[in-house]
Design an enzyme around this catalytic site. Sequence first.
Site, mmCIF file in Angstrom:
data_model
loop_
_atom_site.group_PDB
_atom_site.id
_atom_site.type_symbol
_atom_site.label_atom_id
_atom_site.label_comp_id
_atom_site.label_asym_id
_atom_site.label_seq_id
_atom_site.Cartn_x
_atom_site.Cartn_y
_atom_site.Cartn_z
ATOM 1 N N GLY A 147 -15.059 1.713 -28.864
ATOM 2 C CA GLY A 147 -13.797 1.018 -28.634
ATOM 3 C C GLY A 147 -13.502 0.053 -29.763
ATOM 4 O O GLY A 147 -14.337 -0.777 -30.120
ATOM 5 N N GLU A 173 -13.610 4.982 -32.100
ATOM 6 C CA GLU A 173 -12.373 4.757 -31.355
ATOM 7 C C GLU A 173 -11.736 6.083 -30.963
ATOM 8 O O GLU A 173 -11.551 6.964 -31.803
ATOM 9 C CB GLU A 173 -11.392 3.921 -32.190
ATOM 10 C CG GLU A 173 -9.984 3.801 -31.617
ATOM 11 C CD GLU A 173 -9.940 3.274 -30.193
ATOM 12 O OE1 GLU A 173 -9.276 3.914 -29.342
ATOM 13 O OE2 GLU A 173 -10.572 2.232 -29.915
ATOM 14 N N ALA A 208 -9.751 -5.496 -29.447
ATOM 15 C CA ALA A 208 -10.155 -6.845 -29.849
ATOM 16 C C ALA A 208 -11.647 -7.087 -29.645
ATOM 17 O O ALA A 208 -12.337 -7.579 -30.549
ATOM 18 C CB ALA A 208 -9.338 -7.881 -29.081
ATOM 19 N N HIS A 266 4.172 -26.988 -48.327
ATOM 20 C CA HIS A 266 3.441 -26.324 -49.400
ATOM 21 C C HIS A 266 2.298 -27.217 -49.866
ATOM 22 O O HIS A 266 2.495 -28.424 -50.012
ATOM 23 C CB HIS A 266 4.388 -26.050 -50.580
ATOM 24 C CG HIS A 266 3.698 -25.459 -51.765
ATOM 25 N ND1 HIS A 266 3.377 -24.120 -51.848
ATOM 26 C CD2 HIS A 266 3.265 -26.031 -52.927
ATOM 27 C CE1 HIS A 266 2.786 -23.894 -53.004
ATOM 28 N NE2 HIS A 266 2.701 -25.039 -53.689
ATOM 29 N N ILE A 301 -14.896 -15.720 -16.542
ATOM 30 C CA ILE A 301 -15.400 -14.971 -17.700
ATOM 31 C C ILE A 301 -14.967 -15.623 -19.003
ATOM 32 O O ILE A 301 -15.755 -15.762 -19.934
ATOM 33 C CB ILE A 301 -14.898 -13.513 -17.646
ATOM 34 C CG1 ILE A 301 -15.587 -12.755 -16.496
ATOM 35 C CG2 ILE A 301 -15.159 -12.794 -18.965
ATOM 36 C CD1 ILE A 301 -17.086 -12.631 -16.643
ATOM 37 N N GLU A 316 -19.635 -17.654 -9.389
ATOM 38 C CA GLU A 316 -20.551 -17.904 -10.509
ATOM 39 C C GLU A 316 -20.336 -19.305 -11.059
ATOM 40 O O GLU A 316 -20.618 -20.278 -10.393
ATOM 41 C CB GLU A 316 -20.364 -16.831 -11.587
ATOM 42 C CG GLU A 316 -20.848 -15.462 -11.155
ATOM 43 C CD GLU A 316 -20.848 -14.462 -12.291
ATOM 44 O OE1 GLU A 316 -21.224 -14.823 -13.419
ATOM 45 O OE2 GLU A 316 -20.457 -13.298 -12.055
ATOM 46 N N GLU A 361 -15.366 -19.756 -6.021
ATOM 47 C CA GLU A 361 -16.003 -19.242 -7.244
ATOM 48 C C GLU A 361 -17.431 -18.822 -6.935
ATOM 49 O O GLU A 361 -18.202 -19.578 -6.348
ATOM 50 C CB GLU A 361 -15.990 -20.296 -8.348
ATOM 51 C CG GLU A 361 -16.690 -19.878 -9.627
ATOM 52 C CD GLU A 361 -16.176 -18.562 -10.196
ATOM 53 O OE1 GLU A 361 -16.995 -17.630 -10.330
ATOM 54 O OE2 GLU A 361 -14.970 -18.467 -10.497
#
Length: 466
Positions: A179, A202, A182, A445, A40, A35, A33
């Site tokens: 963009g 977009e 998500a 419910h 991320i 970082e 690794e």
Amino acid sequence: MDKFDLIVIGSGPGGYVAAIRASQLGMKVAVVERESLGGICLNWGCIPTKALLKSAQVFEYIRHAEDYGIKVGNPTADFEGMIKRSRGVADGMSKGINFLFRKNKITVLEGNGALARGNKVEVTDAKGVKKEYSASHIIIATGGRAKELPNVPIDGKKVIEYRRAMSLEQQPKKMVVIGAGAIGVEFAYFYHSIGTEVVVVEFLEQGLVPREDADISKELGKIYKKKGIEVFGNTSVEAVDTKGKGCKVSVKDRKTGKTQEIQCDIVLSAAGVAPNTENIGLEALGIKTDRGMILVDDYYQTNVPGIYAIGDVVPGPALAHVASAEGIICVEKIAGQHVEPLDYNNIPGCTYCSPEIASVGYTEQAAKEAGYDLKIGKFPFSASGKASASGAKEGFVKVIFDAKYGEFLGAHMIGSNVTEMIAEVVAARKLETTGHEIIKTVHPHPTMSEAVMEAAAAAYGEVIHL
């Protein structure tokens, strides 16, 4: 030279999960690794963004407290405090991975990892010192980064990507988001909710969340318009002029050809994810790629024996839970266990804007194109008792069944906490559950999840509360 059974390059949700599962299966494991542990997702993606979004949601709750019979003063958003909380959450999660690695006796090799001949990995530390390690098996899990558009270079100051968007020193007055996937709609919601004027551009015709079912996209479009977020669908960004104090964004309507200029303080480029496959030794070993993606078989082995790849560097959805599932399948296959290939048509997708979006399986359009005769049911949260009590009546649940056999083809949800509801459908589809079986499954419910049962009943003309 240190020898391991498995070396994983990258400690994101694909890499660290693969490493821990391999250790559970008795392998001697090392993870490279460069970082922070967690990659991320834990440090700059999934987790800290959700912390920011929660802060925005709490701020909105307080602003609308009187809707719930509570009187409070006039709240203000502490942008610096929100950023600080987000970074604290991320740091805590990274430390959690460190604990899990120690618990599972996994060696951490700090530095940049690159493949070398003879099933070796060369690790270059921060001081430039190189050291080689060997392993019987090597998994590439180097993840992805923000995709940079050719005509919109990211400078980290006026044109930024998601990492910078969650660590700005000052809140911008106006932002253009390029963009509407998500990442784009999540940051659009966050910044708009705390007072930034937001414009979303977009390229695709459908507009917001263009990969989702068309009904979901339309619903989110109506909600964002009501909130005051301006959206340009079917629109290209021609150029961004960063000279002067702010930015001038030139956009063109792809249908009419009309151009206009939008002025803002900052531009967030959220145009997708690019794989981190450069400078890791792929070419030296002759590992096959296609448009930057590493080509693998059903169990994630490359064309070179002993070398595997998972997550954002292979074709498929760039999602944390996909990378984790791929990592587990990969190491269990290496260990000689009986495993099945991952069903990529039963992968849930979640978007954490407000209201949330969750989906799995076929969209209505895709199911029609696949030749199915459909039964479709939709249940709005405006008819849900729990949603009304919660003050969260926006959105709906839409379910799609094959009319001939009752196969559960897909589900699409937009509303409060729907990301917590979609797993029911994923499990139902895995177990080959039919529409009638969903209808006859008693749901508690009052809950938001009743909407899944009600939507299924609507598909078969048996809905009670509509």
